[in-house]
Scaffold this motif. Sequence first.
Motif, PDB file in Angstrom:
ATOM      1  N   UNK A  14      28.130  61.242  42.082  1.00 55.88           N
ATOM      2  CA  UNK A  14      29.571  61.415  41.903  1.00 55.88           C
ATOM      3  C   UNK A  14      30.016  62.874  42.027  1.00 55.88           C
ATOM      4  N   UNK A  15      29.476  63.555  43.014  1.00 59.50           N
ATOM      5  CA  UNK A  15      29.843  64.947  43.268  1.00 59.50           C
ATOM      6  C   UNK A  15      30.488  65.050  44.648  1.00 59.50           C
ATOM      7  N   UNK A  16      31.048  66.184  44.944  1.00 64.34           N
ATOM      8  CA  UNK A  16      31.630  66.436  46.260  1.00 64.34           C
ATOM      9  C   UNK A  16      30.597  67.048  47.185  1.00 64.34           C
ATOM     10  N   UNK A  17      30.675  66.710  48.469  1.00 59.72           N
ATOM     11  CA  UNK A  17      29.701  67.240  49.424  1.00 59.72           C
ATOM     12  C   UNK A  17      29.797  68.754  49.544  1.00 59.72           C
ATOM     13  N   UNK A  18      30.991  69.315  49.363  1.00 60.40           N
ATOM     14  CA  UNK A  18      31.136  70.768  49.475  1.00 60.40           C
ATOM     15  C   UNK A  18      30.411  71.486  48.345  1.00 60.40           C
ATOM     16  N   UNK A  19      30.183  70.787  47.245  1.00 58.14           N
ATOM     17  CA  UNK A  19      29.424  71.348  46.129  1.00 58.14           C
ATOM     18  C   UNK A  19      27.933  71.104  46.333  1.00 58.14           C
ATOM     19  N   UNK A  20      27.568  69.913  46.781  1.00 58.38           N
ATOM     20  CA  UNK A  20      26.167  69.502  46.866  1.00 58.38           C
ATOM     21  C   UNK A  20      25.452  70.078  48.084  1.00 58.38           C
ATOM     22  N   UNK A  28      13.470  72.411  49.356  1.00 54.84           N
ATOM     23  CA  UNK A  28      12.830  71.981  50.604  1.00 54.84           C
ATOM     24  C   UNK A  28      11.736  70.929  50.430  1.00 54.84           C
ATOM     25  N   UNK A  29      11.202  70.772  49.235  1.00 52.59           N
ATOM     26  CA  UNK A  29      10.109  69.819  49.008  1.00 52.59           C
ATOM     27  C   UNK A  29      10.601  68.436  48.584  1.00 52.59           C
ATOM     28  N   UNK A  30      11.914  68.212  48.599  1.00 52.64           N
ATOM     29  CA  UNK A  30      12.446  66.922  48.131  1.00 52.64           C
ATOM     30  C   UNK A  30      11.834  65.750  48.887  1.00 52.64           C
ATOM     31  N   UNK A  31      11.464  64.741  48.114  1.00 53.26           N
ATOM     32  CA  UNK A  31      11.001  63.469  48.667  1.00 53.26           C
ATOM     33  C   UNK A  31      11.999  62.364  48.336  1.00 53.26           C
ATOM     34  N   UNK A  32      12.720  62.547  47.225  1.00 53.85           N
ATOM     35  CA  UNK A  32      13.665  61.530  46.771  1.00 53.85           C
ATOM     36  C   UNK A  32      14.987  62.213  46.426  1.00 53.85           C
ATOM     37  N   UNK A  33      16.083  61.687  47.016  1.00 59.43           N
ATOM     38  CA  UNK A  33      17.404  62.263  46.805  1.00 59.43           C
ATOM     39  C   UNK A  33      18.412  61.148  46.551  1.00 59.43           C
ATOM     40  N   UNK A  34      19.067  61.205  45.410  1.00 58.60           N
ATOM     41  CA  UNK A  34      20.075  60.220  45.040  1.00 58.60           C
ATOM     42  C   UNK A  34      21.442  60.896  45.061  1.00 58.60           C
ATOM     43  N   UNK A  35      22.277  60.501  46.010  1.00 61.12           N
ATOM     44  CA  UNK A  35      23.631  61.027  46.154  1.00 61.12           C
ATOM     45  C   UNK A  35      24.671  59.928  45.971  1.00 61.12           C
ATOM     46  N   UNK A  36      24.378  58.952  45.135  1.00 61.40           N
ATOM     47  CA  UNK A  36      25.299  57.832  44.902  1.00 61.40           C
ATOM     48  C   UNK A  36      26.651  58.357  44.455  1.00 61.40           C
ATOM     49  N   UNK A  37      27.701  57.820  45.058  1.00 58.24           N
ATOM     50  CA  UNK A  37      29.059  58.204  44.701  1.00 58.24           C
ATOM     51  C   UNK A  37      29.492  59.536  45.280  1.00 58.24           C
ATOM     52  N   UNK A  38      28.718  60.079  46.200  1.00 60.63           N
ATOM     53  CA  UNK A  38      29.057  61.359  46.827  1.00 60.63           C
ATOM     54  C   UNK A  38      30.430  61.278  47.494  1.00 60.63           C
ATOM     55  N   UNK A  39      31.246  62.288  47.288  1.00 55.62           N
ATOM     56  CA  UNK A  39      32.552  62.355  47.948  1.00 55.62           C
ATOM     57  C   UNK A  39      32.429  63.247  49.173  1.00 55.62           C
ATOM     58  N   UNK A  40      32.578  62.621  50.333  1.00 57.42           N
ATOM     59  CA  UNK A  40      32.500  63.348  51.599  1.00 57.42           C
ATOM     60  C   UNK A  40      33.911  63.459  52.152  1.00 57.42           C
ATOM     61  N   UNK A  59      19.474  57.673  48.627  1.00 56.30           N
ATOM     62  CA  UNK A  59      20.455  56.725  48.088  1.00 56.30           C
ATOM     63  C   UNK A  59      21.854  57.273  48.332  1.00 56.30           C
ATOM     64  N   UNK A  60      22.679  56.489  49.033  1.00 53.46           N
ATOM     65  CA  UNK A  60      24.070  56.855  49.316  1.00 53.46           C
ATOM     66  C   UNK A  60      25.055  55.816  48.787  1.00 53.46           C
ATOM     67  N   UNK A  61      24.616  54.954  47.902  1.00 54.13           N
ATOM     68  CA  UNK A  61      25.444  53.873  47.381  1.00 54.13           C
ATOM     69  C   UNK A  61      26.813  54.382  46.934  1.00 54.13           C
ATOM     70  N   UNK A  62      27.843  53.665  47.366  1.00 58.59           N
ATOM     71  CA  UNK A  62      29.216  53.908  46.925  1.00 58.59           C
ATOM     72  C   UNK A  62      29.701  55.328  47.220  1.00 58.59           C
ATOM     73  N   UNK A  63      29.107  55.965  48.230  1.00 60.16           N
ATOM     74  CA  UNK A  63      29.572  57.297  48.619  1.00 60.16           C
ATOM     75  C   UNK A  63      30.900  57.163  49.349  1.00 60.16           C
ATOM     76  N   UNK A  64      31.782  58.053  49.072  1.00 54.99           N
ATOM     77  CA  UNK A  64      33.134  57.977  49.630  1.00 54.99           C
ATOM     78  C   UNK A  64      33.153  58.546  51.050  1.00 54.99           C
ATOM     79  N   UNK A  65      33.723  57.792  51.958  1.00 56.65           N
ATOM     80  CA  UNK A  65      33.963  58.202  53.346  1.00 56.65           C
ATOM     81  C   UNK A  65      32.706  58.344  54.203  1.00 56.65           C
ATOM     82  N   UNK A  88      24.429  50.569  49.807  1.00 54.94           N
ATOM     83  CA  UNK A  88      25.280  49.609  49.094  1.00 54.94           C
ATOM     84  C   UNK A  88      26.707  50.109  48.944  1.00 54.94           C
ATOM     85  N   UNK A  89      27.630  49.173  49.088  1.00 57.80           N
ATOM     86  CA  UNK A  89      29.059  49.410  48.864  1.00 57.80           C
ATOM     87  C   UNK A  89      29.692  50.377  49.859  1.00 57.80           C
ATOM     88  N   UNK A  90      29.066  50.579  51.016  1.00 57.65           N
ATOM     89  CA  UNK A  90      29.675  51.442  52.036  1.00 57.65           C
ATOM     90  C   UNK A  90      30.467  50.559  52.987  1.00 57.65           C
TER      91      UNK A  90
END
Length: 138
Positions: A14-20, A28-40, A59-65, A88-90
């Motif tokens: 539930x954050x904005x893409x300009x922030x995230x 750089x070592x990320x293997x798992x990233x959850x951006x559910x509810x991201x506002x793009x 995970x991009x579930x319910x991300x906006x736009x 989900x929910x896109x």
Amino acid sequence: MKPYKNLTSLVVTNAGSSVVFPLLDKFPALRKLNLAGLSVPRDCSLQSFPNFQNLEWLELMDSKNIRGDHLLVLSNKVGKTLRYLGLSKLQRITDNHLRDLPHMFPALRSLVLSQCSQITDGLLVEWYIKHKQSEWPK
């Protein structure tokens, strides 16, 4: 070395893409990233999304736009390693956007499309007819 350089899992919901997006390069070592509810923003192309070399779970579930054309951009950035993709929910992704998914994300084994109202069963049938069994998302 900074401690976050070794971080392998991150949840930022539930954050904005300009922030995230500007911060993601720091992990750089990320293997798992959850951006559910991201506002793009509507005019965002996701070009600023980092090229993660090891990302396996997104995970991009319910991300906006999030639109179907964003999947192509993501596949160019993380498509070689991604094994799980949660969409989900896109509501702005259609069958046409997913037609080449097995080629865009060749390592994909789990795909979540629940409550994606623009996706039909016809797409799944097409995947199983058109592609070899080894290319199917599981």
